[in-house]
Scaffold this motif. Structure first.
Motif, mmCIF file in Angstrom:
data_model
loop_
_atom_site.group_PDB
_atom_site.id
_atom_site.type_symbol
_atom_site.label_atom_id
_atom_site.label_comp_id
_atom_site.label_asym_id
_atom_site.label_seq_id
_atom_site.Cartn_x
_atom_site.Cartn_y
_atom_site.Cartn_z
ATOM 1 N N LEU A 21 11.364 -0.229 1.692
ATOM 2 C CA LEU A 21 10.260 0.510 1.080
ATOM 3 C C LEU A 21 10.736 1.875 0.582
ATOM 4 C CD1 LEU A 21 7.243 1.203 0.537
ATOM 5 C CD2 LEU A 21 7.119 1.888 2.946
ATOM 6 N N ILE A 22 11.451 2.597 1.425
ATOM 7 C CA ILE A 22 11.955 3.918 1.044
ATOM 8 C C ILE A 22 12.876 3.798 -0.166
ATOM 9 C CG2 ILE A 22 13.443 5.823 1.783
ATOM 10 C CD1 ILE A 22 12.290 5.346 4.643
ATOM 11 N N GLY A 23 13.774 2.825 -0.132
ATOM 12 C CA GLY A 23 14.692 2.619 -1.246
ATOM 13 C C GLY A 23 13.975 2.291 -2.542
ATOM 14 N N ARG A 24 12.957 1.428 -2.461
ATOM 15 C CA ARG A 24 12.181 1.047 -3.651
ATOM 16 C C ARG A 24 11.451 2.252 -4.231
ATOM 17 N NH1 ARG A 24 9.895 -4.168 -3.855
ATOM 18 N NH2 ARG A 24 8.475 -3.351 -5.456
ATOM 19 N N ARG A 25 10.835 3.055 -3.360
ATOM 20 C CA ARG A 25 10.114 4.225 -3.848
ATOM 21 C C ARG A 25 11.068 5.201 -4.531
ATOM 22 N NH1 ARG A 25 4.932 5.546 -2.637
ATOM 23 N NH2 ARG A 25 5.517 7.721 -2.994
ATOM 24 N N LEU A 26 12.188 5.471 -3.917
ATOM 25 C CA LEU A 26 13.117 6.435 -4.478
ATOM 26 C C LEU A 26 13.716 5.936 -5.785
ATOM 27 C CD1 LEU A 26 14.895 7.661 -1.242
ATOM 28 C CD2 LEU A 26 13.038 8.766 -2.497
ATOM 29 N N ALA A 27 13.952 4.632 -5.889
ATOM 30 C CA ALA A 27 14.478 4.066 -7.132
ATOM 31 C C ALA A 27 13.514 4.294 -8.291
ATOM 32 C CB ALA A 27 14.754 2.576 -6.951
ATOM 33 N N ASN A 51 15.780 16.747 -2.377
ATOM 34 C CA ASN A 51 16.713 15.980 -3.203
ATOM 35 C C ASN A 51 15.909 15.095 -4.155
ATOM 36 O OD1 ASN A 51 19.298 13.493 -2.499
ATOM 37 N ND2 ASN A 51 19.076 14.841 -4.239
ATOM 38 N N GLY A 52 15.408 15.684 -5.241
ATOM 39 C CA GLY A 52 14.561 14.923 -6.158
ATOM 40 C C GLY A 52 13.304 14.459 -5.442
ATOM 41 N N PRO A 53 13.004 13.157 -5.492
ATOM 42 C CA PRO A 53 11.798 12.666 -4.828
ATOM 43 C C PRO A 53 11.904 12.602 -3.312
ATOM 44 C CG PRO A 53 12.986 10.826 -5.787
ATOM 45 C CD PRO A 53 13.696 12.077 -6.233
ATOM 46 N N THR A 59 0.837 -1.208 0.000
ATOM 47 C CA THR A 59 0.000 0.000 0.000
ATOM 48 C C THR A 59 0.868 1.252 0.000
ATOM 49 O OG1 THR A 59 -1.754 -1.167 1.191
ATOM 50 C CG2 THR A 59 -1.824 1.241 1.220
ATOM 51 N N ALA A 60 1.901 1.234 0.842
ATOM 52 C CA ALA A 60 2.798 2.385 0.930
ATOM 53 C C ALA A 60 3.617 2.550 -0.353
ATOM 54 C CB ALA A 60 3.720 2.242 2.130
ATOM 55 N N LEU A 61 3.975 1.444 -0.980
ATOM 56 C CA LEU A 61 4.752 1.507 -2.213
ATOM 57 C C LEU A 61 3.940 2.130 -3.346
ATOM 58 C CD1 LEU A 61 7.441 0.697 -3.584
ATOM 59 C CD2 LEU A 61 6.367 -1.493 -4.152
ATOM 60 N N ALA A 62 2.627 1.864 -3.365
ATOM 61 C CA ALA A 62 1.775 2.309 -4.468
ATOM 62 C C ALA A 62 1.274 3.737 -4.315
ATOM 63 C CB ALA A 62 0.582 1.366 -4.602
ATOM 64 N N ALA A 63 1.389 4.329 -3.119
ATOM 65 C CA ALA A 63 0.842 5.662 -2.874
ATOM 66 C C ALA A 63 1.575 6.721 -3.691
ATOM 67 C CB ALA A 63 0.939 5.999 -1.388
ATOM 68 N N GLY A 97 11.499 6.964 -8.392
ATOM 69 C CA GLY A 97 11.163 8.377 -8.430
ATOM 70 C C GLY A 97 9.877 8.723 -7.709
ATOM 71 N N ARG A 98 9.489 7.918 -6.704
ATOM 72 C CA ARG A 98 8.236 8.111 -5.978
ATOM 73 C C ARG A 98 8.514 8.928 -4.716
ATOM 74 N NH1 ARG A 98 3.943 6.326 -8.595
ATOM 75 N NH2 ARG A 98 2.857 5.645 -6.718
ATOM 76 N N PRO A 99 7.815 10.039 -4.502
ATOM 77 C CA PRO A 99 8.157 10.971 -3.424
ATOM 78 C C PRO A 99 8.033 10.396 -2.007
ATOM 79 C CG PRO A 99 6.842 12.078 -5.088
ATOM 80 C CD PRO A 99 6.814 10.616 -5.422
#
Length: 214
Positions: A70-76, A185-187, A40-44, A78-80
């Motif tokens: 989770l944080i690493g996956r989102r940033l990879a 820093n980007g996302p 859920t957090a990854l898709a937000a 480009g997810r804020p």
């Protein structure tokens, strides 16, 4: 033009002023869910990582729900991500409290250490020194924000490779000691202060961040 509000997850990993963060982000214009569920957090559209208390305890809680991954996956992708207070501190390489060093998420090089000021904790309202081209602080001028912390990042160690955009670093000062108050820093965005406790200025800052999600 779509009128759908961005979907934001406030990450529940056992730390932070979760309900106040949820309410503040909702008031700023997002649909908000409080959850520790990875998918859920990854898709937000946006992820808020709050945090209060000890660095080591926050990292233990984060790792228990695979929040670091989770944080690493989102940033990879480009997810804020927005870190708040200790939720900002854990984004750095390591934290040192009472002589104990704890590894962080290592999204930025740097160490979180005790502030070298006559009075600690730094508690209350303070101004910040934001870069002129900051999107996070756009329109906020010399507004004040609410801080509650004894530790911070007192030097910026990041070196760019010449191909990436340098992060925008906002500073604050307490008792003659300068520390990082925010980073864009980007996302990946983070604040040492609490936007959810910072009145109109904090609400405007959250609206600025939510505006980057659309």
């Amino acid at each position: 033009m779509s009128t759908e509000r961005p979907r934001v997850v406030v990450l529940d990993y056992g730390s932070g002023n979760l309900r106040s963060a949820v309410r503040a982000v909702e008031r700023a214009g997002a649909e908000v869910e409080l959850t520790g569920d990875f998918e859920t957090a990854l898709a937000a559209d946006g992820l808020v990582v709050p945090g209060v208390g000890a660095y080591a305890a926050c990292m233990a809680g984060l790792r228990a729900i695979k929040g670091d991954r989770l944080i690493g996956r989102r940033l990879a992708g480009g997810r804020p991500v927005l870190g708040i207070c200790v939720g900002m501190q854990i984004l750095f390489a390591r934290g040192v409290e009472h002589g104990v060093e704890t590894a962080g998420c290592d999204e930025w090089p740097g160490v979180v250490e005790r502030l070298q000021a006559p009075v600690v904790p730094h508690m209350g309202w303070n101004t910040v020194e934001a870069p002129a081209d900051s999107r996070l602080f756009a329109g906020l001028g010399t507004e004040r924000f609410y801080f509650v912390h004894s530790y911070g990042v007192r030097s910026w160690e990041l070196v760019t490779n010449g191909r990436t955009t340098a992060p925008l670093v906002t500073w604050a000062e307490h008792g003659g000691d300068r520390f990082v108050a925010a980073v864009e820093n980007g996302p990946l965005t983070a604040t040492q202060f609490h936007p959810e406790k910072s009145g109109d200025a904090g609400a405007a800052l959250l609206r600025n961040w939510i505006g980057t999600l659309t």
